[in-house]
Scaffold this active site. Structure first.
Site, PDB file in Angstrom:
ATOM      1  N   GLY A  39      -6.034   9.337  -4.754  1.00  0.00           N
ATOM      2  CA  GLY A  39      -5.446   9.724  -6.030  1.00  0.00           C
ATOM      3  C   GLY A  39      -4.154   8.984  -6.275  1.00  0.00           C
ATOM      4  O   GLY A  39      -3.669   8.915  -7.388  1.00  0.00           O
ATOM      5  N   CYS A  49      -5.260  42.730   2.948  1.00  0.00           N
ATOM      6  CA  CYS A  49      -6.603  42.650   2.374  1.00  0.00           C
ATOM      7  C   CYS A  49      -6.603  41.970   1.013  1.00  0.00           C
ATOM      8  O   CYS A  49      -7.624  41.886   0.347  1.00  0.00           O
ATOM      9  CB  CYS A  49      -7.246  44.024   2.293  1.00  0.00           C
ATOM     10  N   ARG A  89       0.840  -1.207   0.000  1.00  0.00           N
ATOM     11  CA  ARG A  89       0.000   0.000   0.000  1.00  0.00           C
ATOM     12  C   ARG A  89       0.869   1.248   0.000  1.00  0.00           C
ATOM     13  O   ARG A  89       1.925   1.268   0.618  1.00  0.00           O
ATOM     14  CB  ARG A  89      -0.883   0.054   1.249  1.00  0.00           C
TER      15      ARG A  89
HETATM   16  C1  PEP Z   1      -4.795  43.727  -3.743  1.00  0.00           C
HETATM   17  O1  PEP Z   1      -4.185  44.153  -4.714  1.00  0.00           O
HETATM   18  O2  PEP Z   1      -4.372  42.831  -3.018  1.00  0.00           O
HETATM   19  C2  PEP Z   1      -6.095  44.295  -3.381  1.00  0.00           C
HETATM   20  C3  PEP Z   1      -6.718  43.913  -2.301  1.00  0.00           C
HETATM   21  O3  PEP Z   1      -6.634  45.155  -4.268  1.00  0.00           O
HETATM   22  P1  PEP Z   1      -7.391  44.723  -5.596  1.00  0.00           P
HETATM   23  O4  PEP Z   1      -7.556  43.251  -5.543  1.00  0.00           O
HETATM   24  O5  PEP Z   1      -8.677  45.454  -5.575  1.00  0.00           O
HETATM   25  O6  PEP Z   1      -6.455  45.196  -6.639  1.00  0.00           O
END
Ligand code: PEP
Ligand code: MG
Length: 876
Positions: free
Chosen positions: A103, A832, A94
């Site tokens: 997979g 972000c 195995r």
């Molecule tokens: C990024 O560039 O990570 C961001 C959050 O801005 P956008 O995705 O709107 O360019």
């Protein structure tokens, strides 16, 4: 150098050697040490696999010598001989990576059988049928799994034998039929491969070991690794184990069991077994298994022993166990144990129960739930009114909970293709196999005709959190014609069905789905995560609805409100276009005057939804091409609206064309050219905050974020406009309002000069989407087209837009965080980009000392848990 150890007897390993022996091998060793009855064997290490690839796909002599030595040890332990002896040693082979990985290569059973040893087994067992059935299974598995001959070709031969004999089941074929089949199978093998079937067990073994190593890099395994963040450099181990037989008559059997219910988490042994069968029969769903409780009637003593060992394994590993066992003529053996895969609901219930039972601390419990799994809990359930009216057309096993509604497709390729076209699909298969993985990933739900709760479909769907109904035998499926029938009605490709993975119900219609709440175990568990974590979790939200959803999921603020997204709405697009194509300040101001009240209303909605929590609003950052009119009729309408000629406008539009809009006139560059845009947005942000603070008694402190900054003077230029505009409004209002101005760090130059930038910026938010794009130098919109080639050639193993490239892009994040803090020790730091919702990237953000991550609303719980896990692993 050549003395390096590659092969370990089970008695030489332990659970801590998972990296070297793989999960399965380490656990077999651990069970051996615990005195649990395990058929003895050895593990060929993951380092041997790595060496195989280094040696240009060759199993080197020193590894073969060590394998042969280990075989001799097993011969001593079992008093059997590998090869042609009166008491032949038969083996199973195995694969076993560090983490369990569908997979890869399936199991080979009964290895060691040939024309001579099969006769010895006849003598030893006095059972010709058993011996030849084992032999034909071995030839079939070896041919299919090791040599890649299609399984169907062997099944055709069995079907023909049954047809000739006019019987329905394999079990109705007698010893002579099976002997004939063995001859036919070997003939087929020789025709397909061009060489006779290998009679020498040693050759069989080395071929099988090689096949396991090879399977580490088959396309399915590579896809699975990418989906699950498993590095290719780990390699797989190979486990070679003495065979025990569950198909030696009615005092034998084989099964799979979990110490707790993997679908619900209920604290009760859950499992299935089959009398007189081999493991593959249970997994493949060829025969329908009995519940494990039936073993209590069939063999009370085995049942008791089984339960005791199962409990001791759970206590030992402090986790729910998934065990495979075989009973050979009344004697119980454990073939495998591992931490069981479970649904998100089950994972939460087990974690909460185990803390309440006193077997886990909260910190330990936090590590037991996969952050990515939580997303599945936020996925839809059926609308309660619609489900009451729906008619159930069939019922299968509730293999993986959730609700799914989509169009029926019968192959993984079709499911994937339709999904890519934006369709919601339900994959319907007789049974699934590892080849189907991409179709399963694409599907909202999976329906199989065959297979139990431990079938491939069930296990994989639970792992992915995809709704699955398995073993729905009432359905008559024709995979070739791409139709299925049930209750006298036919369903074809493209027809809607709905599945309830919690009840097993199948509905022949589309049923609306709704979003769930966070409550019960989920709520308790998330509270523990919040108490532990140090990183704050915010959300990326552009509308009051998204903001409210995210608050429900535990977001503590908005980390990114992309104002251009508000401009996409139909009633605004004309004004936005007017603003973009304006050739004079007057024209632009006229357009901005139309947009101001709309923007202000948006911000009021968002502030209200966030109830005073922090909100970061980013200035307009549109790559202009996303807004420009391209159709003649749009240009004509706009020209009328603006009172200019069609031809004139067409020239303006053409002049705004950019060769590379992502690196073009966007972000703060727009404000440098057109300060009035920043004036309008500042006005909307500040006026909305003043109004909501006054009306609701909140204390909103707007955070104004300037995008795409690469140079301190650029930031200062825009900031001065913000300060002037905002202060004038605040002074005029006679109210008090605090606000802050910061920037995104998304251009490598900004990261490298972050100490300078921090002189003007009160906060940094890492825009790792653009930062990744600009660091790698490839476009976030186009990379998808060639990244597959990079995965295939193992240049990259994952998409850097999904999972932060910690080595390169991460280095810039780290440098910028450090430089920023040097200038401004209290600078507020967040992320972000999409990575804010990816678990490994969240862990990275914790480790480099960011204050928060911001991600889409549905990923907020995931990020909260990933942040807590990061704190447990690396306290700060
Ligand atoms: C990024 O560039 O990570 C961001 C959050 O801005 P956008 O995705 O709107 O360019
Ligand atoms: Mg960006």
């Amino acid at each position: 150098m050549e003395n390096k150890k590659y092969v370990y007897l089970f008695s030489e390993g332990n659970a801590r050697m998972r990296n070297l022996l793989g999960g399965k091998g380490a656990n077999l060793a651990e069970m051996t040490n615990l005195g649990i009855p395990v058929p003895q064997g050895f593990t060929i290490s993951t380092e041997a696999c790595i060496k195989y690839y280094e040696d240009e796909k060759n199993v080197s002599d020193d590894i073969i010598i060590q394998i042969n030595k280990a075989i001799q040890e097993i011969e001593k332990i079992t008093c059997k001989r590998f090869g042609n002896s009166d008491n032949p040693l038969l083996l199973s082979v195995r694969s076993g990576a560090r983490v369990s990985m569908p997979g890869m290569m399936d199991t080979i059973l009964n290895l060691g059988l040939n024309d001579i040893t099969v006769e010895k087994i006849v003598k030893l067992t006095n059972n010709i049928r058993f011996a030849y059935d084992s032999y034909r299974r071995f030839i079939q598995m070896f041919s299919d799994v090791v040599m890649g001959i299609e399984k169907r070709k062997f099944e055709d031969l069995i079907d023909k034998a049954k047809e000739e004999k006019k019987v329905k089941f394999d079990t109705e074929l007698d010893e002579n039929d099976l002997k004939k089949l063995v001859v036919q199978y070997k003939k087929l093998y020789a025709e397909e491969i061009g060489k006779p079937f290998p009679e020498d067990p040693k050759d069989q073994l080395i071929e099988s070991v090689t096949a396991v190593f090879r399977s580490w890099n088959n396309p399915r395994a590579i896809v699975y690794r990418r989906l699950n963040d498993i590095p290719g450099e780990w390699g797989t181990a190979v486990n070679v184990q003495t065979m025990v037989f569950g198909n030696m008559g009615n005092t034998s059997g084989t099964g799979v069991a979990f110490t707790r219910n993997p679908a619900t988490g209920e604290n009760k042994i859950f499992g299935e077994y089959l009398i007189n069968a081999q493991g593959e029969d249970v997994v493949a769903g060829i025969r329908t298994p009995q519940p494990i409780t039936k073993l209590k009637e069939d063999s009370p003593q085995c049942y008791e022993e089984f339960i005791n060992i199962a409990h001791s394994l759970e206590n030992h590993y402090k986790d729910m166990q998934d065990m495979e066992f075989t009973i050979e003529q009344g004697k119980l053996y454990f073939l495998q144990t591992r931490n069981g895969k479970r649904t998100a609901q089950a994972a939460l219930k087990i974690a909460v129960d185990m803390v309440n039972e006193g077997s886990l601390t909260k910190e330990e419990a936090i590590l037991k739930v996969e952050p990515k799994q939580l997303e599945t809990l936020l996925h839809p359930a059926f609308d309660t009114d619609e489900i009451k009216k729906a008619t159930c057309i069939a019922k299968g096993l509730p293999a993986s909970p959730g609700a799914a509604c989509g169009k029926v497709y019968f192959t993984a390729e079709d499911a994937k293709e339709q999904h890519e076209k934006g369709e919601k699909v339900v994959l319907v298969r007789l049974e699934t196999s590892p080849e189907d993985i991409e179709g399963m990933v694409a599907a909202e739900g999976i329906l199989t005709v065959r297979g139990g709760m431990t079938s491939h479909a069930a296990v994989v769907a639970r792992g992915m959190g995809t709704c699955c109904v398995a073993g729905c035998g009432k359905i008559n499926i024709d995979e070739e014609k791409k139709v299925f029938q049930v209750g006298g009605k036919q369903y074809s490709e493209g027809d809607y069905i709905s599945l309830d993975g919690s009840t097993g119900n199948v509905y022949g219609e589309a049923i609306k789905t709704t979003l769930p709440e966070i409550s019960g175990d989920f709520e308790i568990f998330m509270k523990w995560a919040d108490d532990i974590k140090k990183l704050q979790v915010r959300t990326n939200a552009d509308t009051p609805k998204e903001a409210a959803e995210a608050v429900k999921f535990g977001a503590k603020g908005i980390g990114l409100c992309r104002t251009e997204h508000m401009f996409f709405e139909e009633d605004r697009i004309p004004a936005v276009r007017e603003m973009i194509v304006a050739t004079t300040v007057e024209q632009r101001k006229k357009a901005l005057d139309k947009l101001l009240p709309m923007q202000k209303k948006d911000f009021i909605g968002i502030y209200e939804a966030m109830e005073g929590k922090p909100v970061t609003i980013r200035f307009l950052d549109p790559p202009l091409h996303e807004f420009l009119p391209s159709e003649e009729e749009d240009i004509r309408a706009l020209s009328k609206e603006m009172g200019i000629s069609f031809d004139e406008l067409k020239i303006t539009v053409a002049s705004l064309h950019e060769f590379n809009p992502m690196m073009g006139h966007r972000g703060c560059r727009l404000t440098v050219s057109y300060p009035e845009i920043a004036q309008m947005q500042t006005t909307a942000i500040i006026e909305a905050a003043l109004e909501v603070n006054k009306r609701k008694g909140f204390n909103i402190v707007p955070e104004i974020m300037i995008p795409l900054v690469g140079e301190i003077k650029e930031l200062k230029f825009v900031k001065d406009i913000v300060l002037k505009t905002a202060n004038e409004i605040i002074d005029k209002s006679g109210e008090k309002l605090k606000y802050s101005v910061g920037t995104m760090i998304e251009i490598p130059r900004a990261a490298l000069t972050a100490d300078e930038i921090a002189k003007e910026a009160e906060f940094f938010s890492f825009g790792t989407n653009d930062l990744t794009q600009m660091t790698f130098g490839f476009s976030r919109d186009d990379a998808g087209k060639f990244l597959d080639d990079y995965y295939e050639n193992k240049i990259y193993e994952f998409d850097p837009f999904e999972k932060l490239d910690q080595i390169g892009v991460g280095k810039l994040v780290k440098i910028a965080a450090e430089l920023g803090k040097k200038t401004r020790p209290d600078i507020h730091l967040g992320i972000c980009g999409e990575h804010g919702g990816d678990p490994s990237s969240v862990e990275f953000c914790h480790n480099v000392g960011l204050d928060y991550v911001s991600c889409s609303p549905f990923r907020v719980p995931l990020a909260r848990l990933a942040a807590a896990q990061a704190q447990v692993k690396n306290p700060r």
